[in-house]
Design a protein around this motif. Sequence first.
Motif, mmCIF file in Angstrom:
data_model
loop_
_atom_site.group_PDB
_atom_site.id
_atom_site.type_symbol
_atom_site.label_atom_id
_atom_site.label_comp_id
_atom_site.label_asym_id
_atom_site.label_seq_id
_atom_site.Cartn_x
_atom_site.Cartn_y
_atom_site.Cartn_z
ATOM 1 N N PHE A 13 0.816 -1.213 0.000
ATOM 2 C CA PHE A 13 0.000 0.000 0.000
ATOM 3 C C PHE A 13 0.850 1.264 0.000
ATOM 4 C CE2 PHE A 13 -3.915 -2.042 0.277
ATOM 5 C CZ PHE A 13 -3.866 -3.045 1.209
ATOM 6 N N CYS A 14 2.186 1.128 -0.015
ATOM 7 C CA CYS A 14 3.045 2.303 0.050
ATOM 8 C C CYS A 14 2.873 3.126 -1.227
ATOM 9 C CB CYS A 14 4.512 1.905 0.200
ATOM 10 S SG CYS A 14 4.846 1.042 1.745
ATOM 11 N N LEU A 15 2.417 4.378 -1.059
ATOM 12 C CA LEU A 15 2.194 5.255 -2.202
ATOM 13 C C LEU A 15 2.898 6.563 -1.962
ATOM 14 C CD1 LEU A 15 -1.634 4.759 -2.684
ATOM 15 C CD2 LEU A 15 0.167 3.780 -4.093
ATOM 16 N N PRO A 16 3.569 7.115 -2.973
ATOM 17 C CA PRO A 16 4.156 8.446 -2.801
ATOM 18 C C PRO A 16 3.048 9.444 -2.540
ATOM 19 C CG PRO A 16 4.995 7.363 -4.790
ATOM 20 C CD PRO A 16 3.833 6.556 -4.287
ATOM 21 N N GLU A 17 3.227 10.246 -1.511
ATOM 22 C CA GLU A 17 2.157 11.175 -1.123
ATOM 23 C C GLU A 17 1.844 12.169 -2.224
ATOM 24 O OE1 GLU A 17 1.411 14.301 2.501
ATOM 25 O OE2 GLU A 17 2.569 12.500 2.805
ATOM 26 N N ALA A 18 2.844 12.583 -2.987
ATOM 27 C CA ALA A 18 2.615 13.583 -4.020
ATOM 28 C C ALA A 18 1.678 13.070 -5.108
ATOM 29 C CB ALA A 18 3.950 13.971 -4.653
ATOM 30 N N MET A 26 4.476 18.920 0.787
ATOM 31 C CA MET A 26 4.647 18.230 2.043
ATOM 32 C C MET A 26 6.001 18.573 2.649
ATOM 33 S SD MET A 26 1.837 16.798 2.301
ATOM 34 C CE MET A 26 0.463 16.201 1.342
ATOM 35 N N PRO A 27 6.197 18.274 3.935
ATOM 36 C CA PRO A 27 7.503 18.520 4.534
ATOM 37 C C PRO A 27 8.550 17.688 3.820
ATOM 38 C CG PRO A 27 5.861 17.984 6.197
ATOM 39 C CD PRO A 27 5.252 17.699 4.853
ATOM 40 N N ASP A 28 9.810 18.127 3.928
ATOM 41 C CA ASP A 28 10.888 17.342 3.356
ATOM 42 C C ASP A 28 10.819 15.929 3.891
ATOM 43 O OD1 ASP A 28 13.140 20.135 3.705
ATOM 44 O OD2 ASP A 28 11.746 19.617 2.099
ATOM 45 N N ASP A 29 10.966 14.957 3.015
ATOM 46 C CA ASP A 29 10.861 13.557 3.403
ATOM 47 C C ASP A 29 11.916 13.249 4.449
ATOM 48 O OD1 ASP A 29 10.666 10.843 3.612
ATOM 49 O OD2 ASP A 29 10.322 10.543 1.458
ATOM 50 N N PRO A 30 11.518 12.978 5.690
ATOM 51 C CA PRO A 30 12.500 12.778 6.740
ATOM 52 C C PRO A 30 13.377 11.572 6.494
ATOM 53 C CG PRO A 30 10.322 12.164 7.505
ATOM 54 C CD PRO A 30 10.155 12.827 6.173
ATOM 55 N N GLY A 31 12.933 10.660 5.631
ATOM 56 C CA GLY A 31 13.738 9.492 5.340
ATOM 57 C C GLY A 31 15.006 9.837 4.590
ATOM 58 N N GLN A 32 15.066 11.053 4.001
ATOM 59 C CA GLN A 32 16.238 11.476 3.266
ATOM 60 C C GLN A 32 17.115 12.398 4.090
ATOM 61 O OE1 GLN A 32 14.705 13.317 -0.242
ATOM 62 N NE2 GLN A 32 13.707 11.455 -0.993
ATOM 63 N N ALA A 33 16.736 12.622 5.349
ATOM 64 C CA ALA A 33 17.464 13.599 6.158
ATOM 65 C C ALA A 33 17.875 13.038 7.495
ATOM 66 C CB ALA A 33 16.597 14.845 6.363
ATOM 67 N N TYR A 198 3.973 8.398 8.095
ATOM 68 C CA TYR A 198 5.323 7.943 7.783
ATOM 69 C C TYR A 198 5.501 6.510 8.269
ATOM 70 C CZ TYR A 198 6.631 12.820 6.931
ATOM 71 O OH TYR A 198 6.710 14.095 6.440
ATOM 72 N N ASN A 199 6.315 5.738 7.547
ATOM 73 C CA ASN A 199 6.738 4.468 8.112
ATOM 74 C C ASN A 199 7.986 4.704 8.967
ATOM 75 O OD1 ASN A 199 8.918 4.659 6.308
ATOM 76 N ND2 ASN A 199 7.965 3.311 4.798
ATOM 77 N N ASP A 200 8.504 3.658 9.567
ATOM 78 C CA ASP A 200 9.637 3.840 10.480
ATOM 79 C C ASP A 200 10.917 4.220 9.758
ATOM 80 O OD1 ASP A 200 8.064 3.335 12.669
ATOM 81 O OD2 ASP A 200 8.664 1.235 12.891
ATOM 82 N N SER A 201 10.919 4.151 8.435
ATOM 83 C CA SER A 201 12.067 4.601 7.653
ATOM 84 C C SER A 201 11.945 6.069 7.272
ATOM 85 C CB SER A 201 12.212 3.749 6.384
ATOM 86 O OG SER A 201 12.457 2.393 6.712
ATOM 87 N N GLY A 202 10.809 6.689 7.617
ATOM 88 C CA GLY A 202 10.610 8.105 7.330
ATOM 89 C C GLY A 202 10.026 8.397 5.977
ATOM 90 N N HIS A 203 9.383 7.409 5.328
ATOM 91 C CA HIS A 203 8.778 7.614 4.015
ATOM 92 C C HIS A 203 7.254 7.548 4.125
ATOM 93 C CE1 HIS A 203 12.719 7.355 2.203
ATOM 94 N NE2 HIS A 203 12.934 6.190 2.807
ATOM 95 N N ASN A 204 6.567 8.291 3.258
ATOM 96 C CA ASN A 204 5.112 8.332 3.295
ATOM 97 C C ASN A 204 4.505 6.981 2.922
ATOM 98 O OD1 ASN A 204 4.545 11.129 3.964
ATOM 99 N ND2 ASN A 204 5.502 11.609 2.004
ATOM 100 N N THR A 205 3.410 6.641 3.592
ATOM 101 C CA THR A 205 2.727 5.387 3.321
ATOM 102 C C THR A 205 1.265 5.519 3.694
ATOM 103 O OG1 THR A 205 2.776 2.994 3.757
ATOM 104 C CG2 THR A 205 3.207 4.431 5.615
ATOM 105 N N PHE A 206 0.428 4.686 3.121
ATOM 106 C CA PHE A 206 -0.999 4.702 3.452
ATOM 107 C C PHE A 206 -1.181 4.300 4.911
ATOM 108 C CE2 PHE A 206 -5.355 2.868 3.308
ATOM 109 C CZ PHE A 206 -6.019 3.997 2.852
ATOM 110 N N TYR A 207 -2.072 5.019 5.618
ATOM 111 C CA TYR A 207 -2.187 4.866 7.077
ATOM 112 C C TYR A 207 -3.088 3.689 7.431
ATOM 113 C CZ TYR A 207 -1.816 6.728 11.810
ATOM 114 O OH TYR A 207 -1.528 6.908 13.131
ATOM 115 N N THR A 208 -2.681 2.502 7.058
ATOM 116 C CA THR A 208 -3.471 1.303 7.306
ATOM 117 C C THR A 208 -3.744 1.079 8.781
ATOM 118 O OG1 THR A 208 -2.462 0.291 5.355
ATOM 119 C CG2 THR A 208 -3.614 -1.176 6.864
ATOM 120 N N SER A 209 -2.739 1.294 9.620
ATOM 121 C CA SER A 209 -2.889 0.987 11.051
ATOM 122 C C SER A 209 -3.963 1.842 11.708
ATOM 123 C CB SER A 209 -1.554 1.162 11.775
ATOM 124 O OG SER A 209 -1.022 2.462 11.532
#
Length: 275
Positions: A13-18, A26-33, A198-209
């Motif tokens: 279900f991981c989808l790029p938010e854009a 969106m804020p800078d992707d924290p997974g890249q920082a 965000y997932n634990d890697s800091g990337h956007n994902t569908f909020y299944t939980s």
Amino acid sequence: MPPANRQSARCMFCLPEAHLFPAVQMPDDPGQAQASPQPSTPGTGSADDPDQKKPQQKSQQQGGKYSPSANTGSPGHIFWVVPAFKVNYGKNFKPLSPHEKFQEWAESVYDPLGLVAGGVEAATLEYSSTDGFCGYGHGWTGYGKCYGSMQLDATDSSFIGDYALTVLLHQDPRYFRLGKGSIGKRALYSVSRVFITYNDSGHNTFYTSGLTGTVVAGIVSNLYYPQHDRGVSPTISRIGLDLGNTALYDGAAEFWPDIHHELHEVFSRQSRANH
């Protein structure tokens, strides 16, 4: 009372938010920082040295663990009484451990101010002159059942959506403030975070939980709600209401530092005028 949860998903279900909200920055992707800061030479200081940060930010951090500042982590509460331990105003993403996720869940559910606010809500907004408190009837018995059902809703939804599934699916239950751009852009961003996290890697994902927690709590509530509030239609209504409340909660969290700052300025000017 705050919404039952602040709604990560399976990898499929991981989808790029854009792709879902192309007009929203969106804020800078924290997974890249998440690169480690460069160490500074003792005595020389650096841009990452905590002692070099803005004086007002430092004083706010010294005032306690939580602050309404837009530069710190959790504000603790928004509008002074609404628990906001799953709101993050920091700029750097750091994943939570399972233990930290449990701590934040427990702080939110068993926060004294939040419990009092829930009691006030049950006594006022949930009261009807025809069928009493939440449809359970009048008097202390009806009030107790109403308050208990509200707390059980929040506990079921948040335990599943903000703790258990976020650990299992490696998702982050927190709301991260955008804090920049137009009011409309920030409002749209806050609504989008009902469905994206965000997932634990800091990337956007569908909020299944979080979404699963909302749906499960809506279904389980049929076990203890009054008879006329059970069934498919009332359940769908409760799920929709909870999602709407979550969007309002995210919006309040997004703009609370701005509101808090303006109120502070107003009271400061009034205090100076009186002196």
